[in-house]
Structure formats: structure tokens, C-alpha cells
Design a protein around this motif. Structure first.
Motif, PDB file in Angstrom:
ATOM      1  N   UNK A 183      14.131   1.925   6.574  1.00 25.37           N
ATOM      2  CA  UNK A 183      14.021   1.360   7.921  1.00 25.37           C
ATOM      3  C   UNK A 183      15.088   0.306   8.178  1.00 25.37           C
ATOM      4  N   UNK A 184      15.447  -0.449   7.146  1.00 22.79           N
ATOM      5  CA  UNK A 184      16.475  -1.485   7.313  1.00 22.79           C
ATOM      6  C   UNK A 184      17.824  -0.866   7.619  1.00 22.79           C
ATOM      7  N   UNK A 185      18.104   0.308   7.050  1.00 25.27           N
ATOM      8  CA  UNK A 185      19.365   0.986   7.359  1.00 25.27           C
ATOM      9  C   UNK A 185      19.438   1.379   8.828  1.00 25.27           C
ATOM     10  N   UNK A 186      18.302   1.596   9.456  1.00 25.52           N
ATOM     11  CA  UNK A 186      18.266   1.933  10.880  1.00 25.52           C
ATOM     12  C   UNK A 186      18.112   0.704  11.773  1.00 25.52           C
ATOM     13  N   UNK A 187      18.098  -0.474  11.197  1.00 24.55           N
ATOM     14  CA  UNK A 187      18.031  -1.701  11.990  1.00 24.55           C
ATOM     15  C   UNK A 187      16.654  -2.089  12.433  1.00 24.55           C
ATOM     16  N   UNK A 188      15.602  -1.483  11.851  1.00 26.87           N
ATOM     17  CA  UNK A 188      14.226  -1.836  12.217  1.00 26.87           C
ATOM     18  C   UNK A 188      13.431  -2.145  10.943  1.00 26.87           C
ATOM     19  N   UNK A 189      13.790  -3.211  10.230  1.00 32.25           N
ATOM     20  CA  UNK A 189      13.109  -3.510   8.964  1.00 32.25           C
ATOM     21  C   UNK A 189      11.640  -3.855   9.175  1.00 32.25           C
ATOM     22  N   UNK A 190      10.839  -3.570   8.150  1.00 31.73           N
ATOM     23  CA  UNK A 190       9.418  -3.898   8.201  1.00 31.73           C
ATOM     24  C   UNK A 190       9.155  -5.362   7.915  1.00 31.73           C
ATOM     25  N   UNK A 191      10.112  -6.030   7.297  1.00 32.96           N
ATOM     26  CA  UNK A 191       9.956  -7.451   7.008  1.00 32.96           C
ATOM     27  C   UNK A 191      10.425  -8.273   8.196  1.00 32.96           C
ATOM     28  N   UNK A 192      10.418  -9.592   8.047  1.00 32.17           N
ATOM     29  CA  UNK A 192      10.783 -10.490   9.145  1.00 32.17           C
ATOM     30  C   UNK A 192      12.283 -10.683   9.281  1.00 32.17           C
ATOM     31  N   UNK A 247       5.311  14.649  -8.654  1.00 30.01           N
ATOM     32  CA  UNK A 247       5.291  14.531  -7.192  1.00 30.01           C
ATOM     33  C   UNK A 247       4.304  13.454  -6.759  1.00 30.01           C
ATOM     34  N   UNK A 248       3.128  13.423  -7.375  1.00 34.01           N
ATOM     35  CA  UNK A 248       2.136  12.401  -7.043  1.00 34.01           C
ATOM     36  C   UNK A 248       2.657  11.005  -7.369  1.00 34.01           C
ATOM     37  N   UNK A 249       3.329  10.862  -8.490  1.00 32.30           N
ATOM     38  CA  UNK A 249       3.895   9.561  -8.865  1.00 32.30           C
ATOM     39  C   UNK A 249       4.897   9.078  -7.830  1.00 32.30           C
ATOM     40  N   UNK A 250       5.780   9.966  -7.396  1.00 33.85           N
ATOM     41  CA  UNK A 250       6.795   9.576  -6.422  1.00 33.85           C
ATOM     42  C   UNK A 250       6.187   9.306  -5.049  1.00 33.85           C
ATOM     43  N   UNK A 251       5.170  10.077  -4.658  1.00 36.27           N
ATOM     44  CA  UNK A 251       4.510   9.810  -3.379  1.00 36.27           C
ATOM     45  C   UNK A 251       3.847   8.437  -3.392  1.00 36.27           C
ATOM     46  N   UNK A 252       3.245   8.088  -4.537  1.00 31.27           N
ATOM     47  CA  UNK A 252       2.645   6.768  -4.647  1.00 31.27           C
ATOM     48  C   UNK A 252       3.681   5.661  -4.580  1.00 31.27           C
ATOM     49  N   UNK A 253       4.827   5.871  -5.241  1.00 35.74           N
ATOM     50  CA  UNK A 253       5.875   4.847  -5.232  1.00 35.74           C
ATOM     51  C   UNK A 253       6.456   4.640  -3.836  1.00 35.74           C
ATOM     52  N   UNK A 254       6.488   5.692  -3.026  1.00 38.25           N
ATOM     53  CA  UNK A 254       7.080   5.593  -1.688  1.00 38.25           C
ATOM     54  C   UNK A 254       6.075   5.092  -0.654  1.00 38.25           C
ATOM     55  N   UNK A 255       4.842   5.595  -0.715  1.00 41.64           N
ATOM     56  CA  UNK A 255       3.877   5.326   0.348  1.00 41.64           C
ATOM     57  C   UNK A 255       2.936   4.163   0.071  1.00 41.64           C
ATOM     58  N   UNK A 256       2.638   3.884  -1.188  1.00 40.40           N
ATOM     59  CA  UNK A 256       1.629   2.870  -1.492  1.00 40.40           C
ATOM     60  C   UNK A 256       2.049   1.430  -1.185  1.00 40.40           C
ATOM     61  N   UNK A 257       3.290   0.983  -1.462  1.00 42.41           N
ATOM     62  CA  UNK A 257       3.615  -0.435  -1.232  1.00 42.41           C
ATOM     63  C   UNK A 257       3.312  -0.938   0.178  1.00 42.41           C
ATOM     64  N   UNK A 258       3.714  -0.244   1.259  1.00 38.86           N
ATOM     65  CA  UNK A 258       3.356  -0.759   2.592  1.00 38.86           C
ATOM     66  C   UNK A 258       1.854  -0.757   2.843  1.00 38.86           C
TER      67      UNK A 258
END
Length: 316
Positions: A274-283, A235-246
Motif C-alpha cells: 500500500x505504501x508503494x501506491x501512496x496509501x500507507x496503512x500507518x500514519x 500456502x497456509x503459512x504464507x497466507x498467515x504471514x500476509x493477512x494476519x498482521x493487519x
């Protein structure tokens, strides 16, 4: 002279219960040995699927995690719609169905947790020994767990996303947008005849696409759990993979780290959702989330393959 054994009376037959057919007399198989009167059927994947479905629907963790996920996705989506509706006609900077993202960002944690517990809970209790004794083909066990969990996660998540999208559409749809109103670039393609609508592509992305993305994240968690065989570690590994990059990308300041920062943000799981919802975090404002979903599918397939290889080479 007769022996004592010859004087014994023959054994009386075993009485047959009322309503039951009498048991056929036992006959030894040719060559001696024992032959079971119970019909023996060859085990197949269907038996493993039935076993895993019985397990996953009979434990409380399934009800709690998926129930909380459903409440988070729908509840936060409703609160978001109420907040946006109270603002009235103002600056519109995100698509009509984008409000469902915020609840799903939290709800996906429940699916990830359940994906890990589907397999690590058996290692923690020792039940995995019974499972692999009943079905020695370990690849079949892993395939059954993965298939049952993926279908359950996909159906429940897509259902929650669809209900949230319907709430967003009913409360915020049809908002009048005049040519003079300030409109974000992300919603220019969603304005028809001066009204804000959700296109068919947006409906597909916010329901089926989002459900598939979260279900793949859960399946990846199951594979990580099979490799680590430890609930807290997986669980900790997956939380890091999801939350740490941003989070890491936010602290990478300077031109020398620009490439790493952009890669972390562009390929992070949160950005894919977020991109699937049309609000990507990138440019990339008009970017599609399906290529990122394909990347996640490839990573998940590799992880499941690695888990299958490890489960066949390790002791339980």
C-alpha cells in the motif's frame, strides 16, 4: 582340424540409413573399458535453467495462477477507475494510480500460490527424485527454480500493474482541482497547475516497485515451500504471514500493546504494498515503500539461504 567357430562367416556390416553418415567403428579405449560414442558435455546452470523453464511453462498451474492474477489486477483496477470516474469532481484523498492496489492485493495470492507449487508439486508427485538424480547439485536446482520463477513473476506482475496504471491515468488523469476543493494530504504533491497527475516516482512505484514486491513475496513462498515440502502447509503459512498482521493489529487495543500494534502494521506485507501506491496503512502519509521492499528482500534472501542449507542436508 578346424573348430566350429572358425567355420562361421564374418558378420555383415550394419547398413547405414540413407542420408546418414556411417558410424565410425568402435575402438576400445586405452586400458580397456567402455567409452560412449555420444559426446558428453559438462552440465552447468544453463542446463538447469532450461529444464526449469520447460517445467514451469508446460504445467497448467502456471497458466491458471498467472492468468487469474492478470485478470484480477487489471479487472479490479478497471472497475475501481470506473467507480472513481463516476463520482466526478469531489474529495480526492488518494493518488491517481492508487486504484491499482485493490486488484493487486488479491492478485498477489496467485503469485504466492504458484511460488509454493513450483517446488512442492515435485515433492508431492515424487518428481523431485528424478530432478535431483539428473542434477545432483541441489543448490543449482534451487537456484534455477528461484531465478526462473522470479523473472516470470516479476515480468507478468509488472505488466499487469503497468496496464492497470495506464487505465487509471487515462480515465482519471487531468481532473481539475481548485484551491477550494478538499484534497487529502497524500495527493498534495500530485497536483500540477490545478490538475491531478501521476508523478514519475508514482509511476515507478506503482509498476516496477509493485511488481518487484509481489515477485519477492512469491520467491519467499518458494523458499518456504522448499523448507516445508508440503503445498497446503506452505500456502497456509504464507497466507498467515500476509493477512494476519493487519487483522491482529486491529484487535490490539490499549496503550500497553501500542508498540506491538504499530510494528505489526508498519512491517506487514500489505502495508509495504500500500505504501508503494501512496496509501500507507500507518500514519506516515509521505512514507516511501522502497525501504519496506528492502526489508522484504533481506527476509527473502535469508529464507532462500535456509532452504538451500536444508535441501543439501535432507533426504528427498
Amino acid at each position: 582340424m578346424s573348430t566350429p567357430y572358425a567355420q562361421q562367416p564374418p558378420p555383415s556390416p550394419v547398413p547405414t540409413p540413407p542420408g546418414h553418415a556411417p558410424h565410425p567403428p568402435y575402438t576400445a579405449p586405452p586400458g580397456g573399458g567402455y567409452s560412449s560414442p555420444i559426446p558428453v558435455t559438462r552440465a552447468h546452470l544453463g542446463h538447469a535453467l532450461a529444464s526449469e523453464w520447460t517445467k514451469i511453462r508446460s504445467v497448467r498451474s502456471t497458466v491458471w495462477t498467472l492468468g487469474i492474477m492478470f485478470m484480477l489486477v487489471v479487472g479490479i483496477g478497471l472497475l475501481t477507475a470506473v467507480g472513481l470516474d463516476s463520482e466526478g469532481d469531489g474529495y480526492i484523498d488518494m493518488p491517481l494510480l492508487a486504484g491499482g492496489l485493490f486488484g493487486l492485493m488479491l492478485g498477489q495470492i496467485c503469485v504466492i500460490t504458484l511460488g509454493v507449487l513450483v517446488i512442492t508439486s515435485e515433492y508431492g508427485t515424487g518428481m523431485i527424485r528424478t530432478t535431483l538424480t539428473a542434477c545432483p547439485r541441489r543448490g543449482r536446482v534451487l537456484a534455477a527454480k528461484a531465478l526462473v520463477f522470479f523473472l516470470l513473476a516479476f515480468v507478468t506482475t509488472t505488466l499487469a500493474c503497468t496496464l492497470t496504471a495506464m487505465i487509471q491515468s487515462s480515465m482519471l488523469g487531468g481532473r481539475t482541482v481548485s484551491p477550494e476543493d478538499p484534497v487529502g494530504e497524500a495527493v498534495r504533491d500530485s497536483i500540477r497547475n490545478g490538475e491531478l497527475i501521476a508523478t514519475s516516482d508514482e509511476w515507478l512505484d506503482a509498476t516496477v516497485g509493485a511488481g518487484l514486491y509481489v515477485a519477492l513475496l512469491g520467491l519467499l513462498s518458494l523458499a518456504v515451500g522448499a523448507m516445508l515440502r508440503h503445498s497446503a502447509g506452505a500456502i497456509t503459512t504464507m497466507m498467515g504471514a500476509v493477512l494476519l498482521p493487519p487483522i491482529l493489529s486491529a484487535f490490539m487495543i490499549g496503550e500497553s500493546l501500542e508498540g506491538v500494534r504499530d510494528a505489526l502494521l508498519d512491517y506487514s506485507p500489505l502495508n509495504g504494498l500500500a505504501t508503494l501506491y501512496g496509501v500507507p496503512m500507518s500514519d506516515e502519509v509521505n512514507a516511501s515503500g522502497w525501504p519496506l521492499l528492502g526489508v522484504l528482500a533481506v527476509i527473502t534472501a535469508v529464507a532462500v539461504g535456509a532452504a538451500a542449507a536444508l535441501i543439501n542436508t535432507r533426504d528427498v
